[in-house]
Design a protein around this motif. Structure first.
Motif, PDB file in Angstrom:
ATOM      1  N   ARG A  73       0.895  -1.157   0.066  1.00  0.00           N
ATOM      2  CA  ARG A  73       0.098  -0.133  -0.186  1.00  0.00           C
ATOM      3  C   ARG A  73       0.850   1.285   0.067  1.00  0.00           C
ATOM      4  O   ARG A  73       0.378   2.083  -0.608  1.00  0.00           O
TER       5      ARG A  73
ATOM      6  N   ALA B 261       0.878   4.211  -2.730  1.00  0.00           N
ATOM      7  CA  ALA B 261       0.654   5.775  -2.582  1.00  0.00           C
ATOM      8  C   ALA B 261       1.901   6.418  -3.085  1.00  0.00           C
ATOM      9  O   ALA B 261       1.558   7.550  -3.624  1.00  0.00           O
TER      10      ALA B 261
ATOM     11  N   THR C 241       1.249   6.746  -6.629  1.00  0.00           N
ATOM     12  CA  THR C 241      -0.025   8.042  -6.816  1.00  0.00           C
ATOM     13  C   THR C 241       0.578   9.237  -6.948  1.00  0.00           C
ATOM     14  O   THR C 241       0.249  10.233  -7.710  1.00  0.00           O
TER      15      THR C 241
ATOM     16  N   ALA D 249       1.372  11.277   0.536  1.00  0.00           N
ATOM     17  CA  ALA D 249       1.523   9.802   0.404  1.00  0.00           C
ATOM     18  C   ALA D 249       1.214   9.177   1.560  1.00  0.00           C
ATOM     19  O   ALA D 249       0.557   8.160   1.924  1.00  0.00           O
TER      20      ALA D 249
ATOM     21  N   ILE E 272      -2.501   9.669   2.520  1.00  0.00           N
ATOM     22  CA  ILE E 272      -3.354   9.083   1.555  1.00  0.00           C
ATOM     23  C   ILE E 272      -3.292   7.612   1.778  1.00  0.00           C
ATOM     24  O   ILE E 272      -4.370   6.783   1.391  1.00  0.00           O
ATOM     25  N   VAL E 273      -2.297   7.155   2.222  1.00  0.00           N
ATOM     26  CA  VAL E 273      -2.100   5.626   2.382  1.00  0.00           C
ATOM     27  C   VAL E 273      -3.021   5.148   3.391  1.00  0.00           C
ATOM     28  O   VAL E 273      -3.278   3.897   3.407  1.00  0.00           O
TER      29      VAL E 273
ATOM     30  N   ARG F   8      -5.915   6.129   3.689  1.00  0.00           N
ATOM     31  CA  ARG F   8      -7.408   6.066   3.160  1.00  0.00           C
ATOM     32  C   ARG F   8      -8.317   6.810   3.942  1.00  0.00           C
ATOM     33  O   ARG F   8      -9.385   6.293   4.262  1.00  0.00           O
TER      34      ARG F   8
ATOM     35  N   LEU G  73      -8.350  11.032  -6.076  1.00  0.00           N
ATOM     36  CA  LEU G  73      -8.621  10.051  -5.019  1.00  0.00           C
ATOM     37  C   LEU G  73     -10.082  10.279  -4.615  1.00  0.00           C
ATOM     38  O   LEU G  73     -10.794   9.436  -3.995  1.00  0.00           O
TER      39      LEU G  73
END
Length: 344
Positions: free
Chosen positions: A114, A118, A121, A146, A149-150, A152, A184
């Motif tokens: 994950r 990220a 991304t 990152a 956002i990892v 979520r 996202l």
């Protein structure tokens, strides 16, 4: 639809000072929402109240319809990105990004996968083995994103994350940040004192002053239709016309705002104004080259100081225009009436 964030009657006192003074806001799911204001206006305190880093004196904070006013930060489905990045210098980039998953007990294989996703991304897929000191400022900022956002989160809170970057890199990161948010679909709540940054990035903006929201709207509404002299003066450059001046020029006794780009300068003439415009004889006080055009400071014959913005024409004009007599023209429709109480 239930908003991602709902604030009702939010108040925060520090001793006798009301840092936040009765905020009511709904922030939609998937929205890029900016809180704009000068230092001490209350925007960062509101962000910290949403994150749970501060406890509200009064009012409520809801996330996705759930009251989290009394919940601890780790109990809220939000993550915060700070201006200083707060990366661990002894860890690799990949381990920095995976750290939050490690704290949550995610297995090594999943968290590394994950974390790598990220990094891909934010376009840093090949940087996982590096240390933070081996990265540029923009790259460290992307690592911080990152790492956020990892996890979520439903909401990503950004506290002036681009403030430490130079102008060119900040402009580049603005584009990347907006694209990332669209890809996202996460709700972004962005705190900034930079008006251009807020106008560039946001779906909606709340303009803060002394713990209150002075105006809420889209970037175009905030810029084109400011509701108070405070907002008109803080967001971009404007010409403020007091009630006496407005009555003399427009026949309406109220404060008005007029953006510099709405003024047109022509050689001095004595032609009568059309019914839909105002014409004023003036003298050029100063003409400042901006690259994309010129900012022209003017004084009308009756002593009114104005600022006009001339767009670049492509021809080189290095003449000193100070003292030149011109005619200032603007459409009556371009003058915006302001609220006398200063509230939206």
């Amino acid at each position: 639809m239930v908003p991602a964030i709902r604030l009702r009657g939010l108040v925060k006192h520090f001793a006798e000072v009301a840092a936040v003074d009765g905020i009511d806001l709904d922030i939609a799911d998937g929205e890029f929402f900016s809180m704009l204001g000068p230092s001490g206006s209350g925007k960062t305190t509101v962000l910290r109240l949403i994150a749970g880093f501060e406890t509200a004196t009064a009012g409520t904070v809801e996330l996705g319809g759930t009251d989290v006013t009394a919940a601890a930060p780790f109990e809220r489905d939000v993550h915060t990105v700070f201006q200083d990045y707060a990366l661990f210098p002894h860890m690799s980039v990949l381990d920095n990004v995976a750290y939050g998953l490690r704290v949550r007990g995610t297995g090594r294989t999943e968290r590394r996968a994950r974390a790598q996703e990220a990094l891909e991304t934010v376009r840093l897929g090949g940087f996982g083995t590096r240390r933070p000191h081996q990265l540029s400022g923009g790259q460290r900022q992307r690592v911080a994103l990152a790492r956020a956002i990892v996890l979520r989160p439903r909401v990503l809170l950004l506290d002036e994350p681009l403030g430490a970057l130079d102008l060119k890199l900040r402009e580049q990161m603005q584009v990347e940040l907006k694209q990332l948010q669209r890809d996202l679909g996460i709700t972004f709540v962005f705190v900034t004192h930079d008006q251009e940054e807020a106008l560039t990035l946001s779906d909606r903006i709340a303009v803060f002053d002394t713990g209150r929201v002075r105006q809420l709207g889209t970037p175009q509404e905030i810029y084109e239709q400011p509701t108070s002299a405070y907002v008109a003066g803080f967001v971009g450059t404007t010409n403020l016309l007091d009630a006496d001046t407005s009555e003399r020029l427009l026949g309406v006794r109220a404060e008005h705002a007029l953006r510099p780009e709405r003024l047109r300068l022509t050689p001095a003439d004595h032609a009568p104004a059309r019914p839909d415009e105002v014409r004023l004889p003036a003298v050029v006080v100063e003409r400042i080259y901006l690259g994309t055009g010129n900012r022209v400071h003017l004084r009308t014959d009756d002593g009114l100081d104005l600022v006009a913005l001339e767009q670049a024409t492509g021809s080189l004009d290095e003449a000193d225009h100070r003292g030149e007599h011109v005619t200032v023209r603007f459409a009556r429709a371009d003058v915006v009436r302001l609220n006398t109480d200063g509230e939206s």
